[in-house]
Design a protein around this motif. Structure first.
Motif, PDB file in Angstrom:
ATOM      1  N   ARG A 161      45.795 -37.319  -4.867  1.00  0.00           N
ATOM      2  CA  ARG A 161      47.388 -36.366  -4.493  1.00  0.00           C
ATOM      3  C   ARG A 161      46.934 -34.835  -3.683  1.00  0.00           C
ATOM      4  O   ARG A 161      48.054 -33.781  -2.787  1.00  0.00           O
ATOM      5  N   LEU A 162      46.119 -34.324  -3.882  1.00  0.00           N
ATOM      6  CA  LEU A 162      45.562 -32.606  -3.076  1.00  0.00           C
ATOM      7  C   LEU A 162      45.720 -33.017  -1.716  1.00  0.00           C
ATOM      8  O   LEU A 162      46.058 -32.579  -0.656  1.00  0.00           O
ATOM      9  N   LYS A 163      45.042 -34.279  -1.340  1.00  0.00           N
ATOM     10  CA  LYS A 163      44.351 -35.221   0.225  1.00  0.00           C
ATOM     11  C   LYS A 163      46.200 -34.822   0.902  1.00  0.00           C
ATOM     12  O   LYS A 163      46.720 -34.209   0.790  1.00  0.00           O
ATOM     13  N   ARG A 164      46.559 -35.750  -0.222  1.00  0.00           N
ATOM     14  CA  ARG A 164      48.515 -36.014   0.116  1.00  0.00           C
ATOM     15  C   ARG A 164      49.094 -35.177   0.328  1.00  0.00           C
ATOM     16  O   ARG A 164      50.447 -34.796   1.165  1.00  0.00           O
ATOM     17  N   SER A 165      49.460 -33.743  -0.706  1.00  0.00           N
ATOM     18  CA  SER A 165      50.148 -32.633  -0.435  1.00  0.00           C
ATOM     19  C   SER A 165      49.460 -31.711   0.995  1.00  0.00           C
ATOM     20  O   SER A 165      50.485 -31.542   1.563  1.00  0.00           O
ATOM     21  N   LYS A 166      48.464 -32.027   1.570  1.00  0.00           N
ATOM     22  CA  LYS A 166      48.163 -31.405   2.961  1.00  0.00           C
ATOM     23  C   LYS A 166      48.861 -32.333   4.420  1.00  0.00           C
ATOM     24  O   LYS A 166      48.784 -32.387   5.115  1.00  0.00           O
ATOM     25  N   ALA A 167      49.506 -33.184   4.030  1.00  0.00           N
ATOM     26  CA  ALA A 167      50.192 -33.957   5.203  1.00  0.00           C
ATOM     27  C   ALA A 167      51.439 -33.438   5.513  1.00  0.00           C
ATOM     28  O   ALA A 167      51.934 -33.070   4.415  1.00  0.00           O
ATOM     29  N   GLN A 172      55.529 -38.356   7.105  1.00  0.00           N
ATOM     30  CA  GLN A 172      56.066 -39.035   6.960  1.00  0.00           C
ATOM     31  C   GLN A 172      55.703 -39.602   5.167  1.00  0.00           C
ATOM     32  O   GLN A 172      55.853 -40.330   4.943  1.00  0.00           O
ATOM     33  N   ARG A 173      55.200 -38.416   4.636  1.00  0.00           N
ATOM     34  CA  ARG A 173      54.824 -39.046   3.883  1.00  0.00           C
ATOM     35  C   ARG A 173      55.042 -37.772   2.608  1.00  0.00           C
ATOM     36  O   ARG A 173      55.671 -36.769   2.519  1.00  0.00           O
ATOM     37  N   ARG A 174      55.363 -38.566   1.188  1.00  0.00           N
ATOM     38  CA  ARG A 174      55.687 -37.699   0.433  1.00  0.00           C
ATOM     39  C   ARG A 174      54.594 -37.621  -0.909  1.00  0.00           C
ATOM     40  O   ARG A 174      53.944 -38.130  -0.768  1.00  0.00           O
ATOM     41  N   GLU A 175      55.349 -36.695  -1.856  1.00  0.00           N
ATOM     42  CA  GLU A 175      53.855 -36.154  -2.377  1.00  0.00           C
ATOM     43  C   GLU A 175      53.922 -37.203  -3.028  1.00  0.00           C
ATOM     44  O   GLU A 175      54.646 -38.369  -3.712  1.00  0.00           O
ATOM     45  N   MET A 176      52.622 -37.774  -4.424  1.00  0.00           N
ATOM     46  CA  MET A 176      52.989 -38.753  -5.238  1.00  0.00           C
ATOM     47  C   MET A 176      53.271 -38.597  -6.170  1.00  0.00           C
ATOM     48  O   MET A 176      53.391 -37.611  -6.565  1.00  0.00           O
ATOM     49  N   LYS A 205      49.607 -32.213 -18.348  1.00  0.00           N
ATOM     50  CA  LYS A 205      49.142 -30.908 -17.445  1.00  0.00           C
ATOM     51  C   LYS A 205      47.986 -30.488 -17.115  1.00  0.00           C
ATOM     52  O   LYS A 205      48.586 -28.960 -15.895  1.00  0.00           O
ATOM     53  N   ARG A 206      46.678 -31.287 -16.916  1.00  0.00           N
ATOM     54  CA  ARG A 206      45.813 -30.878 -15.908  1.00  0.00           C
ATOM     55  C   ARG A 206      46.016 -31.239 -15.065  1.00  0.00           C
ATOM     56  O   ARG A 206      45.118 -31.168 -14.120  1.00  0.00           O
ATOM     57  N   VAL A 207      46.792 -33.154 -14.817  1.00  0.00           N
ATOM     58  CA  VAL A 207      46.175 -33.926 -13.936  1.00  0.00           C
ATOM     59  C   VAL A 207      48.095 -33.741 -12.828  1.00  0.00           C
ATOM     60  O   VAL A 207      47.609 -33.604 -12.491  1.00  0.00           O
TER      61      VAL A 207
END
Length: 273
Positions: A161-167, A172-176, A205-207
């Motif tokens: 998800r962290l990697k995805r947020s940088k797309a 055309q990537r969405r937030e997971m 809350k953590r993840v």
């Protein structure tokens, strides 16, 4: 539903390395619900040994042919490979023009399942309401039941998800959106259910996952498999008992909880006759 042709298909990945959590049953019902909503749906079964989702949809096609009826459904394919490149090639060829592509992953640690999970737009992790299943995403203290640490799987998704947020937008990537689905809650002792709920709330809350109610253990789901029918096929199921209607309500709540892109007319399919 408007086609998502300008974007890539919305990927819904059903993943749980433990198995036996209602993953395939949930996947098929969501696929058919989307089809009833007018979406073009493709399913890819990543468990070539069991291929439960593929078999379910195969049975559905046979029932439609035998009865001479039309049943909204998803196209289906099975991949027997451990190569992510082959999976991406199959997505392009099998689901390139779909609005949604669903992946049913095997109930074990699998490299291809990991890849599919990290590429999900919506990651659905069904869990039976027990600490045996909770251990997939986190470990708890034996005395206090507080979360001690994340599991390897939760860390994998967190990093993805962290990697995805940088797309970039150009990619055309969405937030997971990670959704943990609590199945079989009706079979859980009240004190244990409260402990699991508290642990899930703490870990979410953590993840950053969401929690929603899923499907209870009901005979109806096992009975439907040979015909490939689902709870949405009201006109073809005969008289429905009270438990069937309750199960349909559960499915409606699950669809709402997944918060997928607009699914017109699906709620109407789930209303009691």
């Amino acid at each position: 539903m408007k086609a998502q042709s300008a974007r890539k298909p919305h990927r819904i990945v059903f993943a749980n390395e433990k198995g036996g959590t209602g993953k395939s049953t949930t996947a098929v019902h969501i696929a058919v619900a989307l089809a009833y909503g007018g979406a073009r749906v493709a399913a890819i079964d990543l468990d070539p040994r069991q291929r439960t989702t593929d078999r379910y949809l195969e049975n559905r096609a046979e029932t439609a042919k035998r009865r001479g009826i039309t049943l909204p459904t998803a196209t289906s394919a099975v991949l027997d490979s451990s190569d992510p490149a082959e999976l991406e090639a199959l997505v392009e060829s099998h689901a390139g023009d779909a609005d949604f592509v669903l992946f049913d992953t095997p109930g074990r640690d699998d490299p291809l399942a990991r890849h599919a999970a990290t590429q999900a737009d919506t990651l659905v992790t069904p869990l039976n309401d027990s600490f045996v299943d909770f251990d997939l995403i986190g470990q708890v203290d034996a005395e206090t039941f507080k979360v001690r640490r994340l599991s390897f799987y939760a860390e994998l998704i967190w990093e993805a998800r962290l990697k995805r947020s940088k797309a970039t937008i150009e990619e055309q990537r969405r937030e997971m959106d990670w959704v943990v689905v609590r199945n079989r809650t009706g079979h859980t002792e009240a004190r244990n259910m409260a402990r699991i709920e508290k642990a899930l709330t703490e870990l979410s809350k953590r993840v950053g996952f969401r929690v929603t109610a899923g499907l209870s253990e009901r005979v109806i789901y096992r009975e439907l498999f040979p015909s490939g029918l689902t709870l949405l096929d009201k006109g073809h199921l005969g008289d429905l008992g009270t438990s069937h209607l309750v199960a349909r309500q559960e499915l409606r709540q699950l669809l709402k909880g997944l918060n997928l892109p607009v699914i017109p007319n699906v709620a109407r399919q789930l209303e009691p006759a």
